[in-house]
Design an enzyme around this catalytic site. Structure first.
Site, PDB file in Angstrom:
ATOM      1  N   GLU A  74      39.933  40.664  41.789  1.00 24.47           N
ATOM      2  CA  GLU A  74      40.077  41.585  40.646  1.00 24.47           C
ATOM      3  C   GLU A  74      39.178  42.812  40.818  1.00 24.47           C
ATOM      4  OE1 GLU A  74      39.166  39.156  37.250  1.00 24.47           O
ATOM      5  OE2 GLU A  74      40.988  37.966  37.426  1.00 24.47           O
ATOM      6  N   MET A  75      39.134  43.356  42.027  1.00 25.13           N
ATOM      7  CA  MET A  75      38.099  44.334  42.390  1.00 25.13           C
ATOM      8  C   MET A  75      38.148  45.615  41.571  1.00 25.13           C
ATOM      9  SD  MET A  75      39.352  42.507  45.108  1.00 25.13           S
ATOM     10  CE  MET A  75      40.281  43.616  46.149  1.00 25.13           C
TER      11      MET A  75
END
Length: 807
Positions: free
Chosen positions: A413-414
């Site tokens: 989920e950068m």
């Protein structure tokens, strides 16, 4: 880099002599390498100064042993947030220095930034938690007593991943083991093991040995490799002269290798010896597993040429009351429990974990997804990029030799919730991800890269996981197959990481919600803004029954889909999070198959029924022993088992034998309609497995009268085997009937005579906890000098109930 070194000088010498004699070797032995654990007898101070001159003046020291975190309990208190600052550790180390010997401190992990001082002088530092590091202290030591001071800082710093917006606590402290390593001046610095060629017929081995040798002495040095099979028999050996400081030794034609796989994790031993004038002056012992794997395009996963369905879960590194400061035995117990469940894959979320985890996965046969802790927060500037890339290099360097690892993950989920201005810039993120991906393949071309839930860069890595939370954050779990069919076509190498939902141990529902009629059954796609989309996480009952049904449905699908790589349940154990103060146990993410102390929930047995090898039977549910309903209304009872057939008895009456069929839902067809009688009902499920009888027994107290609204809280107690007391709060109606539908939170307090076992994040270790079927409990530690114990339980509706335990 730190490898499998010997823990004592004496043991190392004896073992080396034995090995040499057994192989008819004539080399003399002169090994001075030792590895000694120094976890005991430390002092700790919460003094937050970074100035060593000030810490030398403090008297505020407390004795502790490592591993240690200062957040083991404050993460669970009722105050928002948790301590993010710095502290000091001190130890006296007595050393009689030996000439031509190096002395190194090896920290397996220290969160997050560390500085190490020896006798008042700075010997080194490290940036980033979750990763081991060496500090060479040779030049700072003196004969006799030496003072070690370690400053550890976990303060908020957006330039060091993971982001503070991650859904887990970042524990501060020296959270893993610390070792004193001694080795000769001329030594092996590190070893990198690979298997360029592997098949059932033959294999090859390539070992890169990094040498610490003055260039003028290289001509006097030789490197010897001895390969032994899993039972200790020598297979091959080879001696080479160094070609430089990184010496490559290759062994070919290893015939009919015993392969490493998830059922038979065969491990070979490699002895890497440094020879000088025919003397063994240094040695490192490593292990290697011969295996190969492949992700088929839009298809399944193969290990050693055979299809293997990845049956996985996730692990956070923490335990009730300990935070992340676990012993090696506790680390190993987690993996053993995962293996006993039948899993063959674990994603280490969302950071590299203790060395014991990788060692245990190698030994037990569990494949590993190892993850760079780029979790949320977006992309930062030059300092952030440098720290992140360095962390990735360190992870691969330290864990490279483990055969269990098949994936290096670049994050999770950068792009979500950026910490920096323009931190969610897709162009910038993708450009940096390509750099990292290229770097990984340059360092290690044998493994795959991956990340989860960053769609805009899904084509950058080898393996991708979209976000599918059918039945929890969106949609109904009955739409899971639709999601799989879409993503299998869209992503060439698709594995499903993270699915499940929260469950409150002991909470049960006669009619668990499915989402149908409340949630759009076709809306399985991930909701970007979850709060704007109705979902079970918001409207569900968090009962064990619902989550059992969800997992049962998912597993029925994944186990029968022949072109599916596999899925990875979230998460194995309940864990702490600063983002969930409103949960039934505040600050706990309750999506675990087991509680934060390792006690299984019902869902654990669902996974065992599909995956485990050892025969077992479990009647749903051992935490549901009081039920109610109209007279003559049949109730369905599910039995979770991996046995081929099961018979159920009710009060001695045989209800029939049923065959297990995983295409049948629920419980693979092992379910019966029961006409409960009022009062006690005994259920016995039994199976004959090749003459071995397996059974499970459950007693249910059933009533035909439905409780009215809760009228008061009652307090009772039980004395536990450990000498403590379990205080039980029960909601009852005006007729004294237990309110099985009451789920409001209550607050416990010990007024005098003892103290509650609080701040544990468990179902008997939290002063605030939501009730489960009208009941909540807390453990109380008595103070015998201050008898009796006086307890109170309270909530908004019931202003206070009191109990005296006079013992």
């Amino acid at each position: 880099m730190i490898f499998n070194l010997k823990n004592s000088l004496t043991f190392s010498v004896i073992l080396s002599l034995f090995l040499l004699l057994s192989c008819n070797q004539k080399q003399e032995v002169e090994i001075n390498r030792t590895k000694t654990n120094i976890n005991n007898d430390w002092l700790y101070s919460e003094n937050q100064t970074e100035d060593i001159s000030q810490i030398n003046e403090t008297l505020d020291w407390s004795p502790i042993s490592l591993p240690h975190t200062w957040n083991s309990e404050d993460v669970m208190d009722m105050e928002p947030g948790y301590r993010r600052s710095s502290s000091w550790y001190k130890k006296n180390l007595k050393i009689n220095k030996i000439r031509h010997q190096q002395y190194i401190l090896y920290f397996e992990g220290s969160n997050i930034t560390s500085k190490v001082y020896i006798n008042g002088k700075k010997a080194g530092q490290h940036i980033g938690g979750y990763i081991g590091f060496n500090i060479n202290i040779s030049n700072y030591l003196k004969n006799g007593d030496n003072e070690i001071l370690v400053w550890v800082d976990s303060s908020y710093n957006p330039d060091i991943i993971p982001s503070q917006k991650s859904d887990f606590f970042i524990y501060g402290g020296i959270t893993r083991d610390v070792w004193l390593i001694t080795k000769p001046i001329e030594a092996i610095a590190g070893v990198k093991v690979s298997t360029p060629k592997v098949s059932e017929k033959e294999a090859s081995l390539r070992v890169i040995t990094n040498l610490e040798i003055p260039e003028k002495n290289l001509n006097d040095i030789k490197v010897k490799l001895i390969l032994k099979d899993p039972i200790g028999k020598q297979v091959k050996s080879k001696i080479v002269s160094p070609s430089g400081f990184n010496t490559v030794v290759t062994i070919d034609d290893i015939k009919s290798p015993k392969l490493w796989d998830t059922e038979t994790p065969n491990l070979y031993t490699i002895e890497i010896q440094l020879l000088k004038n025919n003397k063994i002056i240094d040695e490192i012992i490593e292990r290697v597993g011969f295996r190969w794997f492949e992700f088929k395009d839009h298809g399944a996963f193969y290990l050693n040429g055979k299809r293997l369905l990845l049956r996985g879960t996730h692990r956070h590194e923490e335990h009730a009351g300990l935070g992340s400061a676990l012993s090696n035995a506790q680390h190993r117990k987690d993996i053993e429990q995962i293996k006993d469940m039948g899993a063959n894959f674990v994603r280490l979320a969302h950071y590299p974990q203790d060395p014991e985890i990788y060692k245990t996965c190698d030994e037990l046969g569990i494949l590993v997804w190892d993850e760079l802790p780029w979790c949320r927060g977006g992309i930062g500037g030059d300092v952030w990029k440098r720290n992140t890339k360095n962390m990735l290099k360190e992870i691969i360097a330290q864990n490279y030799n483990h055969p269990s690892i098949i994936i290096w993950s670049l994050g999770n989920e950068m792009d979500w919730l950026p910490d920096f201005k323009d931190g969610d810039n897709i162009e910038e993120i993708n450009s940096y991800l390509k750099e990292l991906n290229t770097l990984v393949h340059e360092i290690d071309p044998s493994r795959k890269t991956a990340f989860r839930k960053y769609y805009e860069g899904s084509d950058i890595v080898d393996v991708f996981s979209p976000s599918i939370w059918s039945g929890w954050y969106s949609g109904s779990y009955k739409s899971y197959q639709k999601a799989l069919d879409l993503y299998k076509k869209e992503y060439p190498h698709f594995v499903h990481a993270e699915y499940g939902g929260s469950s409150h141990l002991g909470r049960h529902s006669e009619n668990p919600i499915t989402g149908e009629g409340i949630i759009n059954a076709d809306g399985w796609e991930e909701a970007i803004v979850q709060s704007d989309v109705p979902n079970i996480a918001q409207v569900g009952d968090w009962s064990e029954n619902y989550i059992v049904d969800l997992f049962d449905w998912y597993l029925r699908i994944s186990e029968t889909d022949t072109s599916f790589v596999g899925n990875i349940q979230w998460a194995f154990k309940d864990f702490g999070t600063p983002l969930r103060p409103e949960n039934d146990i505040p600050y706990m993410n309750q999506k675990g198959l087991v509680a934060s102390n390792g006690n299984p929930k019902d869902a654990y047995y669902v996974f065992k029924s599909y995956w485990a090898k050892k025969p077992f039977i479990y009647i749903e549910s051992h935490t549901w022993t009081e039920r109610q309903g109209p007279k003559d209304l049949a109730r369905n009872i599910s039995v979770y088992s991996n046995c081929k057939e099961v018979t159920l008895f009710h009060n001695g009456r045989n209800l029939g034998l049923k065959q297990k069929d995983i295409n049948d839902f629920p419980a693979s067809g092992l379910n019966w309609d029961i006409q409960f009688i009022e009062g006690e009902n005994e259920l016995i499920a039994t199976s004959n497995n090749n003459g071995i009888i397996i059974n499970d027994t459950l007693s249910v107290n059933y009533r035909f009268v439905k409780n009215e609204p809760a009228y008061e809280l009652l307090l009772t107690y039980q004395k536990l085997e450990n000498g403590n007391y379990l205080v039980i709060a029960t909601a009852v109606d005006k007729n004294g009937l237990k309110c099985l539908d009451y789920e409001e939170p209550v607050y416990f307090q010990c007024l005098t005579g003892g103290k509650t076992l609080k701040l544990q994040g468990t179902y008997t270790g939290s002063e605030k906890i939501a009730m489960a079927n009208g009941k909540a409990s807390i453990e109380v530690i008595p103070d015998e000098k201050n008898r009796p114990i006086k307890m109170m339980v309270i909530n908004q509706s019931f202003k206070g109930t009191y109990l005296t335990i006079d013992y």
